[in-house]
Motif scaffolding. Structure first.
Motif: not given
Length: 483
Positions: A215-226
């Motif tokens: 598998x290859x998994x990509x997670x949406x990156x959490x913005x630094x401000x959050x």
């Protein structure tokens, strides 16, 4: 984080090696919910005398004592209730005898009795928190506390809580004792080979159709401000407790995103199944101290160390999960689609792309290769695949790569993945080279079973055991009658 889940009723966990009596049930897939109220701790001398209350004495006389194991008694009614509870959970007891059920109850009492002798501790606060959630679940199921008391034929909530306390404590002591017996048992490669060679050729296990998956998994990156917003909020909670006298438990109940535990006390040892970062911070604290905010794969936490108990600690924690925005989600979709396109066009190998791109640490270093959490090897029995994973790979051929798939991470946020079928393995007789990890697991189970048997043999001889009535005519796998 794997935090402890709570059942509606008190349970005796059934492990693979300790479930010989449940001949018709699948190991590891069920729990026996035991609702007996008569397994009451009893001083050894009281088990052999008339020095009991009139009410309790009458109850035992009517019921009959099936056995006494150390400081615990088992009544005839316990055996009947155990059978009913197995049936209420959907288990078949057609081939399970009263003798087998009694033997199982005696084992449980032996573990609990020996846990006390070995000074194994189950904190009262942990048990009471467990009971609070049990009763809340019962009320949700039955309608009201009065309905619960009527269902269990108890006169008052206080009586019911006291009874639940003893039963839960006994069950948790037994579980800890079992864990202690086998926790340090391992097998060497030589032992694995010897175990495999000891199996007659015509008795070798047969493994079903299997599949190996990457598998290859990509997670949406959490913005630094959050991220910073989440850290600032945790720091405010911490300040309110330290400087303004607020209660940490109240903050956890009101605001923690870990809804399973709320403000409950969590007891953990260094070997318990909590993520490493969580344990590292928890064990670095002093009693009463609250940690700075820190990150795990589950989000951001602060921990309060409530109490140190030898090698174990009691903690509370607050978890906050930062949000991802739509822009981050769309960026992750484009990234996983782009990776798939490069692999299909031959610009990069799947394994290399996994090492460079994948956000799943458990598989990234191994080129995306997924490992079966049950056996530890790379083969998955197709019949036992989780429904979601089966649906993802059922139509794929060897070497074929799926289109983008959408799942949720531990915090409920969207993640995107592609999977590849590396190999399909047809049903076959066990082979030492091909199936080493499965054979190792079987060898380890065999060694643990033997350790349990030796432990039981020794402790039965050293413990006061009295089996009464028809149960003296049973044939037990353990020497309960000390013949």
């Amino acid at each position: 984080m794997q935090l402890k889940t709570i059942n509606l009723r008190f349970t005796i966990k059934r492990s693979l090696m300790l479930a010989a009596i449940l001949l018709g049930l699948h190991a590891g897939a069920q729990e026996i919910i035991v609702t007996d109220s008569t397994s009451i701790p009893l001083e050894e001398e009281l088990a052999q005398s008339e020095a009991v209350t009139a009410e309790e004495g009458t109850r035992r006389k009517v019921d009959g004592i099936a056995a006494v194991i150390g400081d615990y008694i088992i009544l005839d009614s316990d055996v009947d209730l155990t059978r009913k509870d197995i049936q209420s959970q959907g288990g078949s007891t057609a081939n399970v005898t009263d003798c087998q059920l009694a033997g199982s109850l005696m084992e449980n009492k032996l573990y609990a009795h020996q846990a006390i002798q070995d000074s194994i501790i189950v904190p009262d606060a942990q048990i009471n928190n467990y009971i609070d959630q049990q009763i809340a679940g019962m009320v949700r199921q039955l309608g009201s506390m009065e309905d619960v008391l009527e269902f269990y034929k108890r006169d008052s909530e206080a009586e019911f809580r006291n009874e639940l306390f003893e039963l839960n404590k006994q069950s948790q002591l037994a579980q800890k004792m079992r864990q202690k017996i086998i926790e340090d048992i391992e097998v060497t490669p030589e032992e694995v080979r010897a175990y495999f060679n000891s199996i007659p050729k015509d008795s070798l296990p047969v493994f079903g159709d299997e599949v190996e998956i990457s598998e290859i998994v990509v997670k949406p990156e959490v913005p630094e401000e959050e991220k910073q917003k989440t850290i600032d909020r945790l720091n405010q909670f911490r300040s309110d407790v330290l400087d303004n006298g607020s209660k940490f438990a109240t903050k956890a109940i009101l605001y923690s995103d870990d809804t399973k535990t709320g403000g409950d006390i969590l007891s953990l040892g260094r070997k318990d199944a909590f993520v490493k970062e969580f344990k590292d911070v928890a064990f670095s604290l002093r009693e009463g101290e609250i940690s700075e905010p820190f990150e795990t794969t589950y989000g951001y936490h602060i921990i309060q160390l409530v109490k140190v108990r030898g090698q174990e600690i009691d903690v509370r924690h607050i978890l906050l999960i930062p949000d991802v925005n739509n822009a981050a989600v769309e960026k992750a979709k484009k990234e996983i689609d782009g990776v798939r396109e490069k692999i299909v066009n031959g610009e990069i190998e799947f394994a290399q792309a996994a090492r460079e791109v994948s956000d799943r640490e458990e598989t990234k270093a191994d080129g995306g290769k997924m490992r079966n959490p049950t056996t530890g090897d790379t083969g998955f029995d197709q019949k036992n695949l989780p429904p979601r994973l089966y649906s993802q790979i059922s139509e794929l051929k060897d070497g074929e790569i799926s289109y983008r798939l959408t799942e949720q991470d531990e915090m409920g946020r969207p993640i995107f993945k592609i999977v590849k079928i590396d190999k399909r393995i047809p049903q076959h007789v066990a082979d030492y080279g091909t199936d080493y990890m499965k054979i190792k697991d079987l060898a380890l189970q065999d060694k643990r079973i033997k350790a349990i048997q030796e432990w039981q043999k020794e402790k039965i001889q050293d413990t006061y055991v009295k089996v009464s009535g028809k149960y003296r005519d049973c044939e037990y796998t353990s020497n309960w009658l000390k013949k």
